[in-house]
Enzyme design. Structure first.
Site, short mmCIF file in Angstrom:
data_model
loop_
_atom_site.label_atom_id
_atom_site.label_comp_id
_atom_site.label_asym_id
_atom_site.label_seq_id
_atom_site.Cartn_x
_atom_site.Cartn_y
_atom_site.Cartn_z
N LYS A 130 -35.55 -20.52 56.73
CA LYS A 130 -35.69 -20.01 58.10
C LYS A 130 -34.90 -18.73 58.38
O LYS A 130 -34.33 -18.55 59.45
CB LYS A 130 -35.24 -21.09 59.11
CG LYS A 130 -36.07 -22.35 59.05
CD LYS A 130 -35.59 -23.39 60.03
CE LYS A 130 -34.33 -24.09 59.52
NZ LYS A 130 -34.00 -25.29 60.31
N ASP A 150 -31.65 -32.44 61.26
CA ASP A 150 -32.17 -32.57 62.63
C ASP A 150 -33.28 -33.62 62.73
O ASP A 150 -33.42 -34.29 63.75
CB ASP A 150 -32.63 -31.23 63.22
CG ASP A 150 -33.65 -30.51 62.37
OD1 ASP A 150 -33.86 -30.92 61.21
OD2 ASP A 150 -34.23 -29.52 62.85
MG MG Z 1 -33.40 -27.38 65.97
#
Ligand code: MG
Ligand code: ADP
Length: 465
Positions: free
Chosen positions: A165, A200
């Protein structure tokens, strides 16, 4: 007329190469299951890593006390504190703060990044009011949500496998991220213990389970994409430790790295991947997630400008710039339902630098957003269908028993804010499951479930528990 013909031809080509018929999605789901199984065996060539999380129990609701969470994994990081009141009182109070990560820290040194985070956390702790209670003599405890692939070595330690990312920090790979954070907290003079390190997806799964007992999987669709689910521990061939008492183990699939010859890559996907920070990696993520969708649209518009003079004789220079078109802008164009596509016009002017676009050009731009978003949503639905297959929840029970209710927690800015994306995902999943099964499968937004989830896991793994 010649121009129109060319535009039409390019669009037809794009529609064809980005199409995802249901039969293709079924094949992708099967390939996902195959790769998941390879990952569970520890096959180093498995396209999905299927990381063991050391989370063998999800929250029960009995968790009590003051806990902190820190969520790092994208463009923002969040700090949170929550006062948990047990079965009856549940979440008594919570507060959070969101800080955006300066881009230079995403490609700097690991010390700078962790110092920045620890400083923000320390500031946040200073604002703790009297309505939060830490029993005397106790150390504050934190659940650390770290949304990058980690080789977990215990519930509270793990080493970074790689950045994704848009993060690229030298020297951090192979390091224990909890010890990096702990050292930075010490440098800040902050006395706090990390008792849970979670992805997450795992945080979202935990947060989802806290409010709904039937949650068995969590999916993130934000800057990147990933999924976690509850697996039978005895189905994890690579697990060499003792079987957990619960018989379960949460698996962080790291499905963003999924690739398969079943995944049809277009010329746009290939070029974007080639020019990315991590070529050859995170292929599924690059077709689906928020970091990339706008960029795919830009590449298609650029081709239309080049090959078919969509914006006139000159190719708009701004359109040549990678990542100028962000997914939230794409979403705004896609949702424009005004008769003159005014929002599309404004976006094309502001972002691409072409004033006075014709209605036809605006329609085309919106149509491209539709094609790219629809493909992403359908591919994501195929992945979820794959997980449901792996769990055996994709069909009615043999022998005609009652179908168990299945809940899937979803979170991430893409899923939360891009309505046409999320509704396409949901209708595709219904289509793949069929009406009978899909009536017992629920998808729900677990808004910031990962923060609460990390705090809940910090609580259940407290040094005082
Ligand atoms: Mg997040
Ligand atoms: P992260 O994944 O970075 O932890 P989020 O879950 O908040 O954070 O997701 C942020 C991402 O969601 C952004 O990078 C963007 O791609 C996407 N996003 C945010 N808002 C929108 C929007 N309105 N429309 C489409 N995508 C959005």
């Amino acid at each position: 007329e010649e121009r129109k013909r060319k535009v039409g031809a390019v669009i037809e080509d794009v529609e064809r190469t980005l199409s995802t018929p249901t039969a293709l999605l079924r094949g992708i789901a099967d390939a996902m299951v195959t790769e998941m199984e390879r990952g569970l065996r520890g096959d180093i060539h498995a396209a999905v890593k299927m990381l063991i999380t050391y989370v063998d129990n999800l929250p029960t609701g009995n968790e009590q006390g003051l806990f902190y969470a820190l969520d790092l994994g994208g463009t923002n990081f969040r700090v949170l504190r929550v006062q948990l009141g047990g079965k009856e009182k549940r979440v008594v109070r919570q507060q959070y703060n969101e800080v955006s990560i300066p881009p230079h820290l995403m490609v700097g040194t690991s010390t700078e990044l962790f110092d920045f985070i620890a400083a923000a956390l320390s500031k946040f702790v200073e604002t703790e009011g009297d309505d939060f209670h830490l029993p005397k003599g106790r150390q504050r405890e934190l659940g650390f949500t770290f949304s990058f692939p980690v080789n977990q070595t215990s519930i509270s330690s793990g080493t970074l496998i790689k950045w994704t990312k848009g993060f690229s920090i030298n020297g951090a790979i192979g390091e224990d991220v909890v010890s990096e954070l702990s050292k930075a907290m010490e440098r800040q003079g902050l006395d706090m213990k990390v008792t849970a390190l979670v992805n997450d997806t795992v945080g979202t799964l935990a947060g989802g389970r806290y409010v709904d007992n039937d949650v068995v999987a969590a999916i993130i669709l934000g800057t990147g994409t990933n999924a976690a689910y509850v697996e039978h521990a005895n189905a994890i061939a690579k697990w060499t430790g003792l079987l957990p008492k619960s018989g379960n183990m949460v698996i962080n699939t790291e499905w963003g790295s999924f690739k398969s010859e079943k995944l049809p890559l277009s010329e746009f996907d290939k070029a974007m991947d080639f020019e990315s920070l991590n070529p050859g990696e995170q292929i599924y993520e690059k077709m689906i997630s928020g970091m990339y969708l706008g960029e795919i649209v830009r590449r298609i518009l650029l081709k239309l400008a080049h090959d078919a003079s969509l914006f006139g004789d000159v190719v708009p220079p701004k359109l040549e710039q990678p990542f100028v078109l962000r997914t939230p802008d794409m979403s705004a164009m896609h949702h424009d339902s005004s008769h003159d596509l005014n929002i599309v016009g404004v976006k094309l002017k502001d972002i691409v630098g072409v004033a006075d676009t014709s209605l036809e050009v605006r329609y085309i731009a919106r149509h491209i957003c539709d094609i790219v978003a629809e493909r992403a949503a359908r591919l994501a639905a195929a992945g979820i269908f794959g997980i449901l297959k792996k769990l055996g929840r994709d069909k009615l029970p043999r022998g005609g028993g009652k179908m168990p209710r299945t809940s899937i927690a979803l979170d991430g800015g893409l899923y939360e804010h891009y309505k046409k994306f999320s509704s396409c995902l949901e209708s595709t999943l219904t289509d793949l499951l069929g009406e009978d099964v899909s009536s017992s499968v629920v998808t729900k937004l677990a808004n910031d479930g990962s923060g609460i989830g990390a705090a809940l896991l910090a609580a259940s793994h407290s040094q005082y528990a």
